[in-house]
Structures are given as C-alpha cells and as structure tokens.
Design a protein around this motif. Structure first.
Motif, PDB file in Angstrom:
ATOM      1  N   UNK A 130       0.852  -1.194   0.000  1.00  0.00           N
ATOM      2  CA  UNK A 130       0.000   0.000   0.000  1.00  0.00           C
ATOM      3  C   UNK A 130       0.889   1.246   0.000  1.00  0.00           C
ATOM      4  N   UNK A 131       0.481   2.301  -0.735  1.00  0.00           N
ATOM      5  CA  UNK A 131       1.242   3.550  -0.696  1.00  0.00           C
ATOM      6  C   UNK A 131       0.980   4.372   0.559  1.00  0.00           C
ATOM      7  N   UNK A 132       0.078   3.896   1.411  1.00  0.00           N
ATOM      8  CA  UNK A 132      -0.288   4.593   2.652  1.00  0.00           C
ATOM      9  C   UNK A 132      -0.124   3.603   3.812  1.00  0.00           C
ATOM     10  N   UNK A 133       0.378   4.029   4.969  1.00  0.00           N
ATOM     11  CA  UNK A 133       0.614   3.095   6.080  1.00  0.00           C
ATOM     12  C   UNK A 133      -0.658   2.759   6.846  1.00  0.00           C
ATOM     13  N   UNK A 134      -1.531   1.962   6.226  1.00  0.00           N
ATOM     14  CA  UNK A 134      -2.851   1.679   6.794  1.00  0.00           C
ATOM     15  C   UNK A 134      -3.003   0.243   7.311  1.00  0.00           C
ATOM     16  N   UNK A 135      -1.952  -0.563   7.250  1.00  0.00           N
ATOM     17  CA  UNK A 135      -2.111  -1.992   7.517  1.00  0.00           C
ATOM     18  C   UNK A 135      -1.573  -2.397   8.888  1.00  0.00           C
ATOM     19  N   UNK A 136      -0.289  -2.185   9.134  1.00  0.00           N
ATOM     20  CA  UNK A 136       0.341  -2.633  10.371  1.00  0.00           C
ATOM     21  C   UNK A 136       0.021  -1.681  11.526  1.00  0.00           C
ATOM     22  N   UNK A 137      -0.514  -2.178  12.633  1.00  0.00           N
ATOM     23  CA  UNK A 137      -0.833  -1.305  13.766  1.00  0.00           C
ATOM     24  C   UNK A 137       0.399  -0.614  14.333  1.00  0.00           C
ATOM     25  N   UNK A 138       0.207   0.586  14.828  1.00  0.00           N
ATOM     26  CA  UNK A 138       1.292   1.346  15.435  1.00  0.00           C
ATOM     27  C   UNK A 138       0.728   2.311  16.463  1.00  0.00           C
ATOM     28  N   UNK A 139       1.553   2.660  17.436  1.00  0.00           N
ATOM     29  CA  UNK A 139       1.180   3.662  18.424  1.00  0.00           C
ATOM     30  C   UNK A 139       1.487   5.072  17.930  1.00  0.00           C
ATOM     31  N   UNK A 140       2.268   5.187  16.874  1.00  0.00           N
ATOM     32  CA  UNK A 140       2.795   6.491  16.455  1.00  0.00           C
ATOM     33  C   UNK A 140       1.765   7.402  15.796  1.00  0.00           C
ATOM     34  N   UNK A 141       0.744   6.828  15.169  1.00  0.00           N
ATOM     35  CA  UNK A 141      -0.268   7.649  14.511  1.00  0.00           C
ATOM     36  C   UNK A 141      -1.560   6.862  14.364  1.00  0.00           C
ATOM     37  N   UNK A 142      -2.650   7.609  14.177  1.00  0.00           N
ATOM     38  CA  UNK A 142      -3.973   7.016  13.990  1.00  0.00           C
ATOM     39  C   UNK A 142      -4.074   6.410  12.600  1.00  0.00           C
ATOM     40  N   UNK A 143      -4.838   5.352  12.471  1.00  0.00           N
ATOM     41  CA  UNK A 143      -5.086   4.742  11.168  1.00  0.00           C
ATOM     42  C   UNK A 143      -5.451   5.824  10.144  1.00  0.00           C
ATOM     43  N   UNK A 144      -4.687   5.937   9.048  1.00  0.00           N
ATOM     44  CA  UNK A 144      -4.941   6.999   8.072  1.00  0.00           C
ATOM     45  C   UNK A 144      -6.311   6.972   7.399  1.00  0.00           C
ATOM     46  N   UNK A 145      -7.052   5.876   7.514  1.00  0.00           N
ATOM     47  CA  UNK A 145      -8.380   5.855   6.899  1.00  0.00           C
ATOM     48  C   UNK A 145      -9.381   6.663   7.714  1.00  0.00           C
ATOM     49  N   UNK A 146      -9.038   6.987   8.952  1.00  0.00           N
ATOM     50  CA  UNK A 146      -9.933   7.772   9.795  1.00  0.00           C
ATOM     51  C   UNK A 146      -9.710   9.262   9.541  1.00  0.00           C
ATOM     52  N   UNK A 147     -10.770  10.066   9.551  1.00  0.00           N
ATOM     53  CA  UNK A 147     -10.637  11.489   9.206  1.00  0.00           C
ATOM     54  C   UNK A 147     -10.168  12.368  10.359  1.00  0.00           C
ATOM     55  N   UNK A 148      -9.667  11.754  11.430  1.00  0.00           N
ATOM     56  CA  UNK A 148      -9.208  12.520  12.583  1.00  0.00           C
ATOM     57  C   UNK A 148      -7.979  11.845  13.169  1.00  0.00           C
ATOM     58  N   UNK A 149      -7.278  12.562  14.052  1.00  0.00           N
ATOM     59  CA  UNK A 149      -6.086  12.026  14.704  1.00  0.00           C
ATOM     60  C   UNK A 149      -6.313  11.962  16.210  1.00  0.00           C
TER      61      UNK A 149
END
Length: 422
Positions: A130-149
């Motif tokens: 994927x060109x966007x980091x939406x797959x592997x869970x992380x504590x560093x940022x919110x899932x990019x598919x969500x419209x908020x952080x």
C-alpha cells in the motif's frame, strides 16, 4: 520467479505498483500487473505483462453513485453495495484467480479482496502492499483511513482494527468464492486477522517515506517502508502553448484535484479564477476527473486535462491538490509548499501530516472553499518563506532514498527465506 502484482483504484493506487514491478522485472523476475484496463498502456509502456481486472473504478467514480460514495455518504455506500460494487467484486475475484494460478508469489493491494485467499489456496508467498501506512498497527499515529487524529498511543494502535469492519460487508461474497472456487473450508470474518496467514505475519510493503512517516521499530522484520515508489517516466514533451505560458511570467501555482469529482465544478473554477486574480498569481489547472471544463477565458490560468506531476511540479511555485498519496509524494519530491483540499480516504491524513511538518497551509475542505479562503492561503504560502524552506528540506531527504530498490531487496530476502535451498 513469476510475481503477480494485484491492484485496483485510481492512478495513485496503480502507478506505485508499476514502479515496483518495473524494478522487480529488471532483476529478472517475470512480473504481471493485474489491474484495470485503463492502465494497460502504462504497464506495457514500462515493459510489464498485463492482465485485466474487470473493475471499472474510473467509470464508478464518475457516476452519480460513485460521487456520492466518494463523498463518504454511508447511506449511498450501503445502497450501492449490492447493485454496483458486488457485481464488480465478483468479476474481480474471477479475474485474479484466473491469472494467479501459475504465479510463484503475489503482491496485493488490500482493495483487491481475495489476495489473502489466493495465497492460502495456492500455498505461495504473499505480500500486502500500500502507498499509505494503513495496515500494520502502530502507536505512532492514527489509522490513516480515519478522518481525525488521536493522541493516545493505545487508541492509535487499536484504530487499525477498523480495517476489518470496513471490509466486513464483503465477507459473504468472498467466503462464497473461497468455498466454491478455491475449495477452502475456513471463513473470513471480523474476528480473523487477515494480516496473519498460517500463524505468520504476511510481510507488508509501504510505498512511503520514513523521513515523513515514523517507522515503528516493532514493525522490524515484517514491514518494509524505505521510501516513496516513484516511477521513472520517459521524457515528456510539453505542448508549445504550455511552454509559452510558463515563459510569459513567474512560476505558477499548479492545481490538481486528480480523481476527485467536485460537487459544483463550475463554481469552483470561477472561485479559483477570482482567487488567483485577487492574489496576483498565475496558475496551471489540471482538470483530471474533477468535472471542471478544460477551457477558461482567464489569461493568468492555463488549463489541461493532465500532465506528469514529475514534470510540472518542479516548474511550479506551489501545489494545490486533493491530498492523495501519490500527488503528495510528487509535491514533496519537487520541494514545493502545498494547499491541500482533502475529500475522503487517507487525504485528511496527508493534509494533517503536511501541515505538521510545515510544508502546507491549513487544509481547506470543499465545503469551506471560498475566494477569501483561497486568497488567504495563497498569500500565506507566498509571503511566509518558511513553507518553501521546509519543503526543500523534505525534498532533500526524500531524494536520498531509493524506495523502490530497497523494497525490492526486502521482497527478494523474504522470498529466499521461503524458498528451500537446492
């Protein structure tokens, strides 16, 4: 080795896969790009084998149903699932099964429902890309598919579980295909992690830059994020009228909403014309799939359907765009400040990220667009040189990376691990 790359969507979903396929092909692998017919010429131009997936994403986005879905209208999405999306998905599943049966490995975009199942049925190595980091869970940022952080690391990590909910409506379709076509007994469900196969994580390939997006050390070993996957395109010859426009004045802003259909394109065009006139700036407007007409009577605006971002962005003063991953990457590589007008999907994520690193003015959503709002942000980019400085610094970091080459290294390392020594 025969490697199939499976992807559907807009050019931003396909072009990075072609860049990766081109690198793998140069290493002696037989690469087949499996995607929509609209990208056949691009694939074959880069000397890759092509296999069509009957998923007319371009036609869908231009339809009224598609426009409503892209606006995030949940009622419209549910209504169109069975009448529009399901038939398209059924065709897609048939097509990827046909082409994958002689593959030694597959690399699939999550939008291609069935990539996981093919790997299970054929017992071959698989990679999620994927060109966007939406797959592997992380504590560093919110899932990019969500419209908020969110600020909580725990909530950020948990936010990636929503991926299963977003695909849940297709499980009945996929499970029917698994049973009847692939001969698999197990079922996909929201309770099953489809990033794990046979007890092991499926390796994840991210086509984005660790200079921009933080790499989570917990990903080490099963996630590759080495840089954007830029496609080295052949030299593009600009039309004489474009060269004349560029030579006639200072560098223009470039505006591109790419594949995003505007609700009122004529109104937005008039708004942009007035805003650039009031701001005393010139602009190149790439109409794409926005619905904006290709003609304008404004002497300070040049309109065109499309042109390579890799060519026009370096000629520009700044870029106004929708926030797609590919367009954002191209603007970063060119070292240009931005005004991002996010619509849906991962676009708000990129808008926030570009604002955070200091290369973009405040995001401007379509419903908030006005002449005054555009003029204010245009003046901000022009008068505050910090934006250009930060953009140049980001570009310098990105140019040191070679995302495609290092991602291909990662793929080959993983394939060697799964191939018995002879």
């Amino acid at each position: 080795m025969k490697i199939n790359l499976l992807t559907i969507g807009t050019r931003g979903d396909v072009q990075p896969f072609i860049a990766l396929g081109k690198e793998l092909s140069s290493r002696g692998h037989h690469v087949t790009i499996c995607t929509e017919d609209a990208f056949k010429d691009l694939a074959e131009k880069n000397r890759l084998s092509f296999s069509a997936i009957r998923a007319d994403y371009a036609d869908l986005t231009q339809s009224e149903e598609g426009k409503n879905m892209l606006k995030g209208n949940p009622i419209s999405i549910v209504r169109q699932l069975k009448t529009v999306i399901y038939p398209m998905m059924e065709q897609m599943l048939d097509d990827i099964w046909t082409v994958a049966q002689d593959a030694d490995a597959i690399i699939y975009h999550p939008k291609v429902f069935g990539g996981y199942d093919l790997a299970e049925a054929l017992h071959i190595p698989a990679f999620i890309a994927h060109p966007v980091p939406v797959i592997a869970p992380t504590r560093h940022f919110t899932n990019p598919v969500l419209p908020f952080a969110m600020r909580s690391g725990t909530l950020n990590r948990a936010s990636f579980k929503i991926n299963r909910l977003l695909t849940a409506s297709f499980f009945s379709l996929v499970n029917k295909w698994r049973h009847e076509t692939l001969g698999l007994s197990g079922k996909r469900s929201v309770f099953k992690d489809d990033s794990v196969l046979n007890g092991k994580h499926i390796p994840v390939l991210y086509g984005c830059s660790p200079s921009i997006i933080p790499f989570d050390q917990q990903w080490e070993g099963h996630v590759s994020m080495k840089g954007f996957w830029f496609l080295d395109e052949d030299a593009w010859t600009p039309p004489p009228e474009l060269l004349h426009f560029l030579e006639a004045g200072p560098p223009p802003f470039t505006v591109s909403f790419s594949s995003m259909p505007l609700r009122n394109p004529d109104h937005i065009l008039n708004m942009l014309q007035q805003a650039f006139k009031e701001a005393g700036q010139r602009a190149i407007l790439l109409t794409g799939w926005s619905g904006i007409k290709r003609t304008t009577d404004s002497p300070h605006i040049f309109t065109a359907g499309s042109m390579p971002h890799s060519w026009i962005f370096p000629q520009s003063r700044a870029v106004i765009h929708h926030g797609g991953a590919g367009t954002t990457a191209a603007a970063l590589k060119a070292g240009k400040p931005m005004i991002i007008c996010p619509f849906s999907g991962d676009q708000p994520f990129w808008a926030r990220k570009m604002r955070d690193i200091g290369v973009a003015a405040a995001p401007l959503k379509e419903k908030k667009m006005s002449v005054e709002a555009f003029v204010s942000r245009i003046h901000e980019l022009v008068s505050n040189h910090t934006y250009s400085q930060r953009a140049s610094e980001a570009a310098a970091l990105i140019k040191k990376e070679d995302g495609v080459r290092h991602t291909a290294d990662f793929i080959e390392e993983k394939l060697e691990e799964k191939t018995p020594a002879t």
